[in-house]
Design a protein around this motif. Structure first.
Motif, PDB file in Angstrom:
ATOM      1  N   VAL A  36       7.822  18.122  -3.646  1.00  0.00           N
ATOM      2  CA  VAL A  36       8.014  17.454  -2.081  1.00  0.00           C
ATOM      3  C   VAL A  36       7.957  16.055  -2.270  1.00  0.00           C
ATOM      4  O   VAL A  36       8.916  15.348  -1.533  1.00  0.00           O
ATOM      5  CB  VAL A  36       6.615  17.894  -1.137  1.00  0.00           C
ATOM      6  CG1 VAL A  36       7.049  17.678   0.224  1.00  0.00           C
ATOM      7  CG2 VAL A  36       6.936  19.653  -1.205  1.00  0.00           C
ATOM      8  N   MET A  37       7.062  15.397  -3.011  1.00  0.00           N
ATOM      9  CA  MET A  37       6.785  13.957  -3.247  1.00  0.00           C
ATOM     10  C   MET A  37       8.403  13.423  -3.552  1.00  0.00           C
ATOM     11  O   MET A  37       8.639  12.301  -3.250  1.00  0.00           O
ATOM     12  CB  MET A  37       5.714  13.623  -3.913  1.00  0.00           C
ATOM     13  CG  MET A  37       4.322  13.557  -3.475  1.00  0.00           C
ATOM     14  SD  MET A  37       4.330  12.829  -1.950  1.00  0.00           S
ATOM     15  CE  MET A  37       4.526  14.212  -0.867  1.00  0.00           C
TER      16      MET A  37
ATOM     17  N   TRP B  26      10.538  13.402  -0.609  1.00  0.00           N
ATOM     18  CA  TRP B  26      10.227  12.206   0.013  1.00  0.00           C
ATOM     19  C   TRP B  26      10.701  10.899  -0.213  1.00  0.00           C
ATOM     20  O   TRP B  26      11.291  10.017   0.330  1.00  0.00           O
ATOM     21  CB  TRP B  26       8.461  12.169   0.305  1.00  0.00           C
ATOM     22  CG  TRP B  26       7.846  13.083   1.162  1.00  0.00           C
ATOM     23  CD1 TRP B  26       8.189  14.057   1.774  1.00  0.00           C
ATOM     24  CD2 TRP B  26       6.413  12.607   1.695  1.00  0.00           C
ATOM     25  NE1 TRP B  26       7.219  14.629   2.399  1.00  0.00           N
ATOM     26  CE2 TRP B  26       6.254  13.917   2.331  1.00  0.00           C
ATOM     27  CE3 TRP B  26       5.465  11.667   1.779  1.00  0.00           C
ATOM     28  CZ2 TRP B  26       4.842  13.676   3.418  1.00  0.00           C
ATOM     29  CZ3 TRP B  26       4.182  11.755   1.970  1.00  0.00           C
ATOM     30  CH2 TRP B  26       4.080  12.589   3.006  1.00  0.00           C
TER      31      TRP B  26
ATOM     32  N   LYS C  18      14.452  10.847  -0.388  1.00  0.00           N
ATOM     33  CA  LYS C  18      15.073  10.400   0.998  1.00  0.00           C
ATOM     34  C   LYS C  18      14.770   8.887   1.302  1.00  0.00           C
ATOM     35  O   LYS C  18      15.592   8.142   2.173  1.00  0.00           O
ATOM     36  CB  LYS C  18      14.645  11.133   2.056  1.00  0.00           C
ATOM     37  CG  LYS C  18      14.804  12.544   2.056  1.00  0.00           C
ATOM     38  CD  LYS C  18      13.938  13.442   2.895  1.00  0.00           C
ATOM     39  CE  LYS C  18      14.099  15.129   2.973  1.00  0.00           C
ATOM     40  NZ  LYS C  18      13.164  15.713   3.762  1.00  0.00           N
ATOM     41  N   MET C  19      13.501   8.156   0.915  1.00  0.00           N
ATOM     42  CA  MET C  19      13.247   6.983   1.143  1.00  0.00           C
ATOM     43  C   MET C  19      14.402   5.853   0.774  1.00  0.00           C
ATOM     44  O   MET C  19      14.604   4.850   0.937  1.00  0.00           O
ATOM     45  CB  MET C  19      11.894   6.589   0.670  1.00  0.00           C
ATOM     46  CG  MET C  19      10.804   6.964   1.504  1.00  0.00           C
ATOM     47  SD  MET C  19       9.226   6.842   0.688  1.00  0.00           S
ATOM     48  CE  MET C  19       8.939   5.188   0.619  1.00  0.00           C
TER      49      MET C  19
ATOM     50  N   LEU D 144       2.152   6.701  -0.389  1.00  0.00           N
ATOM     51  CA  LEU D 144       3.162   6.803   0.470  1.00  0.00           C
ATOM     52  C   LEU D 144       2.657   6.963   2.188  1.00  0.00           C
ATOM     53  O   LEU D 144       2.847   6.110   3.005  1.00  0.00           O
ATOM     54  CB  LEU D 144       4.210   7.993   0.283  1.00  0.00           C
ATOM     55  CG  LEU D 144       5.158   7.836  -0.858  1.00  0.00           C
ATOM     56  CD1 LEU D 144       6.113   8.975  -1.053  1.00  0.00           C
ATOM     57  CD2 LEU D 144       5.769   6.547  -0.632  1.00  0.00           C
TER      58      LEU D 144
ATOM     59  N   GLY E 177       2.583   3.692   4.126  1.00  0.00           N
ATOM     60  CA  GLY E 177       3.548   3.950   5.061  1.00  0.00           C
ATOM     61  C   GLY E 177       4.721   3.142   4.444  1.00  0.00           C
ATOM     62  O   GLY E 177       4.710   2.152   4.006  1.00  0.00           O
ATOM     63  N   ILE E 178       6.113   3.774   4.812  1.00  0.00           N
ATOM     64  CA  ILE E 178       7.297   3.241   4.436  1.00  0.00           C
ATOM     65  C   ILE E 178       7.344   1.602   4.732  1.00  0.00           C
ATOM     66  O   ILE E 178       7.736   0.859   3.906  1.00  0.00           O
ATOM     67  CB  ILE E 178       8.599   4.132   5.135  1.00  0.00           C
ATOM     68  CG1 ILE E 178       8.596   5.533   4.524  1.00  0.00           C
ATOM     69  CG2 ILE E 178       9.857   3.331   4.724  1.00  0.00           C
ATOM     70  CD1 ILE E 178       9.481   6.433   5.086  1.00  0.00           C
TER      71      ILE E 178
ATOM     72  N   SER F 155       7.998  16.633   6.068  1.00  0.00           N
ATOM     73  CA  SER F 155       9.071  16.800   5.144  1.00  0.00           C
ATOM     74  C   SER F 155       9.569  15.465   4.870  1.00  0.00           C
ATOM     75  O   SER F 155      10.542  15.142   3.845  1.00  0.00           O
ATOM     76  CB  SER F 155      10.177  17.734   5.642  1.00  0.00           C
ATOM     77  OG  SER F 155      10.894  16.898   6.850  1.00  0.00           O
TER      78      SER F 155
ATOM     79  N   ALA G  91       8.084  10.828   4.370  1.00  0.00           N
ATOM     80  CA  ALA G  91       6.867   9.994   4.155  1.00  0.00           C
ATOM     81  C   ALA G  91       6.735   9.387   5.488  1.00  0.00           C
ATOM     82  O   ALA G  91       7.809   9.246   6.274  1.00  0.00           O
ATOM     83  CB  ALA G  91       7.027   9.096   3.190  1.00  0.00           C
ATOM     84  N   PRO G  92       5.463   9.046   5.936  1.00  0.00           N
ATOM     85  CA  PRO G  92       5.454   8.412   7.346  1.00  0.00           C
ATOM     86  C   PRO G  92       5.892   6.713   7.216  1.00  0.00           C
ATOM     87  O   PRO G  92       5.777   6.395   6.059  1.00  0.00           O
ATOM     88  CB  PRO G  92       3.778   8.497   7.408  1.00  0.00           C
ATOM     89  CG  PRO G  92       3.305   8.546   6.208  1.00  0.00           C
ATOM     90  CD  PRO G  92       4.116   9.309   5.279  1.00  0.00           C
ATOM     91  N   SER G  93       6.201   6.392   8.416  1.00  0.00           N
ATOM     92  CA  SER G  93       6.478   5.138   8.423  1.00  0.00           C
ATOM     93  C   SER G  93       5.369   3.939   8.603  1.00  0.00           C
ATOM     94  O   SER G  93       5.259   3.106   7.721  1.00  0.00           O
ATOM     95  CB  SER G  93       7.279   4.890   9.817  1.00  0.00           C
ATOM     96  OG  SER G  93       8.518   5.736   9.882  1.00  0.00           O
ATOM     97  N   LYS G  94       4.301   4.626   9.207  1.00  0.00           N
ATOM     98  CA  LYS G  94       3.069   3.717   9.299  1.00  0.00           C
ATOM     99  C   LYS G  94       2.229   4.217   8.532  1.00  0.00           C
ATOM    100  O   LYS G  94       2.039   5.354   8.196  1.00  0.00           O
ATOM    101  CB  LYS G  94       2.803   3.876  11.042  1.00  0.00           C
ATOM    102  CG  LYS G  94       3.765   3.477  11.974  1.00  0.00           C
ATOM    103  CD  LYS G  94       3.773   2.002  12.009  1.00  0.00           C
ATOM    104  CE  LYS G  94       4.689   1.556  13.221  1.00  0.00           C
ATOM    105  NZ  LYS G  94       5.283   0.146  13.430  1.00  0.00           N
ATOM    106  N   PRO G  95       1.181   3.507   8.346  1.00  0.00           N
ATOM    107  CA  PRO G  95       0.074   3.983   7.240  1.00  0.00           C
ATOM    108  C   PRO G  95      -0.927   4.880   8.137  1.00  0.00           C
ATOM    109  O   PRO G  95      -1.208   4.741   9.319  1.00  0.00           O
ATOM    110  CB  PRO G  95      -0.818   2.629   6.955  1.00  0.00           C
ATOM    111  CG  PRO G  95      -0.152   1.600   7.841  1.00  0.00           C
ATOM    112  CD  PRO G  95       1.186   1.946   8.527  1.00  0.00           C
TER     113      PRO G  95
END
Lengths: 489, 489
Positions: free
Chosen positions: A128-129, A132, A135-136, A375, A379-380, B55, B57-61
């Protein structure tokens, strides 16, 4: 129920561990928060350490406080501080608080995730990572497990291993094809004809993958922008085919170690596809930047690749080792490496990846925890900010450098790397580098392209601030003044 | 001076790290001290984890407390608890408090020790620790750096890599010799003639090393005691020589995975030396026992070896990865792998090892810290006690097993492994294993030798107490009663 200690205990007990580990937590925070105050490069001579410790292990246990005290006495004098804002050598290696804590958990669970059943969470979090992360950076769906196709990602130890794994998969694939086409050829006949390709700017580990894999690795001339072009590759392939050889693998580098040049994957990929040779992308350092959409044009052509690799453990704040590799069809690698003893078989084989077949070693740590923690806890957006900040620092240094007419910028500044030199001879620049490192305040390493020797200023630390870049520039400038003055004498 | 935060901070700050890391320390201690209360093998099905997390990664921490909470919710349901006293599968993997703390420091320093200058302490502590360890198991001085000769040790990631590194060194050595003797032979001609040898009891990674290295690996029949004998090796060598082939490498296994059998190194070694082929010793699991003098007779002949490997990360309480390898003459490996770009050159080359030449990957962590912490905080005597205790537990289980006439011991009980089965068919024993693992209280894996299927009971946990071994035996016994009762129906 706590574990009974009905036998005489030989282990450190939990309360002592807590004191020790928490003391280490404080030490680590203090070390990292004040790292810029330490000399970045140690001044020890080879053999320094053996004089500081006994020549044999102790018979009886020592106290953890003695061990803690020896970190400053024995270890730190010989440490090169990779996370100091004064460190500009090689490329960055990652270090973040979330990754350190994740590794603690990995060490406590201490499973060896060679098969799914050996610890399902270890395999599944990795699957799953890697989705992630894929996709990033905008990887095509074909590379992702969630697409439901054959593709998927795996965490390798290093980019060297990923390049070798790709090569061995490509070799297996071509061997099978050649055996079908030429049933009279034996393995050695085929292997002796195999040819792989890379740019003459590729990392040394690519040449090494050829050595380890026992095949020819042809180093092709990059163009004036230090990019490998499709035309160059196609010419080499045609010549080799005409000579009866079998082209089977090409490595495109996105962000070379010498100068952070980007091979033209948009040209190389289609040529690779046309001639049915495996296209591997080595984006070890620069790949992290693809989490920022504005840099994805540099990976144009990625849809033509068979495998793609970058190192979150370089520039994405996930501690070493975490080298992310995706394969469109992992079966070539899986089948090439597959040896399947009974003690490793399990009932769920086939319904989840058994990662032992995807890599050189058998054993593997629970490394996806580091990715998960980083991640989620950055956060992204903050990871993107980290990348953009480092790129900004490189531009800041470039501006300083360009404003001083003694210096020249050698190659286009890309990502967090500035390649620069004093106008003048290679010898002058060798003297300059020696002087800079000798002054002991910052650390750089050199490189050389087409006989031009230059200095590489890599932005490496997550602690770096604009003032640090000014400090580093001043060091370079002052060292240059000294060296030039001495030259005039 | 703490780092200024003149830019908006994107990183976790030090105070938050301290809270997070100390909370993790408490979690780890609680997890390990109570590990026997968890079901050793998870009951999840493939794909369980992706349903539990987003599904993307989060945008924010997120907050670290949310991450901590997800360990029990997401990770633990899918963890196979390798450190539970109920875990008897494969072989032990190491886990100790001192090693976990050492890895924290390694993560904080986070240097990449590919050359001496890249962090002198990282290289030098490894040199000295490998000497400490070599002395502890009684290796001949020729293998040690402190002897002042060519020899020395290196920490590899896994025994698989050590076997491959040995093979590639041996290949390079024989290639050079053959080229000197037959100047008209090209590389492919020589490679096609190379033959390596191992026992049919060798680990799957040995066969895989042959695949990866692109050479024939001949699997030789072990004798009735499952030991590879010198005579068998010599016959194979003579036949291959007569057929025009080139024997170059033999792997002797001390402590096989199937049954912990010991190849007769005292016979294999002299044969290898006689025919000038590289002798590699794979003592991955059992090598740790050589810290106890009473087991060193099992490594008789070690002075004839060219390389020797065992895994402190299996049975010596040093967390994965820490695979100890010694080479009498590392130059064959160094020269085989050597690619030397300018950015990795440094002034002290030659006066200390640059470990990047000793291994497959380029990058490497500061792994010797784990060895240093474990050796000092246990001391040799407690490590010996740990080994002897595990061996005693295996004997305890053997006694239980022998006292139950439904069972038979399959092979001589060696070290911490008992190979046993119900008297009767393979099918019966397959049913028994399924039942044991299905009851969910303990975990074992099977093996098969000469078509006899059996169960392997490995002593794995440092938390194991005599009562745990009774518990495991009762589980086996009760499962057998159930299975036999059903058979009679």
């Amino acid at each position: 129920m706590a574990n009974k200690k009905s036998l005489e205990s030989i282990d450190m007990e939990a309360p002592e561990f807590k004191d020790f580990a928490k003391s280490m937590v404080d030490y680590i925070a203090n070390y990292l928060e004040n790292i810029r105050d330490r000399p970045v490069l140690p001044s020890v001579q080879p053999g320094y350490l053996e004089k500081l410790i006994p020549s044999e292990a102790p018979s009886k246990p020592e106290s953890w406080t003695d061990v803690m005290a020896d970190i400053e006495r024995v270890i730190m004098p010989g440490v090169t501080h990779w996370h100091s804002p004064r460190f500009h050598a090689y490329f960055p290696t990652a270090n973040s608080y979330p990754a350190i804590v994740a590794d603690m958990l990995s060490g406590a669970i201490a499973c060896i995730g060679f098969t799914w059943i050996a610890s399902p969470a270890c395999t599944e979090l990795e699957v799953v990572m890697m989705d992630w992360l894929g996709k990033m950076i905008g990887l095509p769906a074909e590379f992702l497990a969630c697409s439901g196709g054959k593709g998927g990602g795996v965490i390798q130890g290093t980019a060297s291993e990923a390049t070798l794994v790709g090569l061995l998969g490509a070799k297996a694939k071509m061997m099978q094809r050649m055996k079908a086409e030429h049933p009279d050829w034996d393995d050695n006949t085929i292997v002796s004809k195999l040819v792989a390709y890379c740019s003459n700017q590729a990392h040394s580990s690519v040449e090494r993958a050829g050595l380890l894999g026992g095949v020819q690795m042809r180093s092709l001339k990059a163009d004036d922008n230090l990019q490998l072009r499709g035309e160059t590759l196609e010419e080499a392939i045609k010549k080799d085919l005409a000579d009866g050889l079998i082209p089977f693998y090409v490595v495109a580098t996105l962000g070379t170690t010498n100068s952070c040049a980007f091979d033209r994957l948009d040209e190389i990929g289609p040529v690779g596809n046309k001639y049915n040779i495996w296209v591997h992308v080595d984006a070890a350092y620069a790949g992290s930047a693809f989490i920022c959409p504005e840099y994805r044009h540099l990976m144009a052509g990625v849809e033509t690749a068979d495998s793609f690799n970058f190192n979150p453990h370089k520039w994405m704040l996930v501690n070493f080792d975490c080298s992310a590799m995706w394969l469109k069809d992992p079966n070539w690698v899986v089948n090439a490496f597959n040896v399947d003893p009974l003690y490793l078989k399990h009932d769920q084989q086939g319904s989840a990846p058994d990662y032992r077949h995807w890599q050189i070693p058998l054993g593997r740590r629970f490394r996806s925890l580091k990715l998960w923690f980083v991640l989620r806890l950055y956060g992204i957006e903050n990871l993107q900010a980290h990348i953009r900040r480092h790129i900004g620092f490189a531009q800041q240094f470039e501006t300083s450098c360009r404003s001083d007419e003694r210096f020249e910028i050698v190659t286009k500044v890309q990502m967090g790397l500035v390649c620069f030199r004093l106008k003048g001879s290679n010898e002058l620049n060798e003297t300059l580098l020696k002087r800079i490192n000798g002054r002991g305040k910052i650390h750089l390493v050199p490189s050389k392209i087409n006989d031009t020797y230059f200095l590489r200023m890599a932005v490496c630390s997550r602690f770096t601030q604009p003032e640090d870049m000014d400090f580093s520039w001043n060091e370079v400038s002052e060292a240059a003044t000294e060296v030039l003055k001495e030259q005039q004498k």
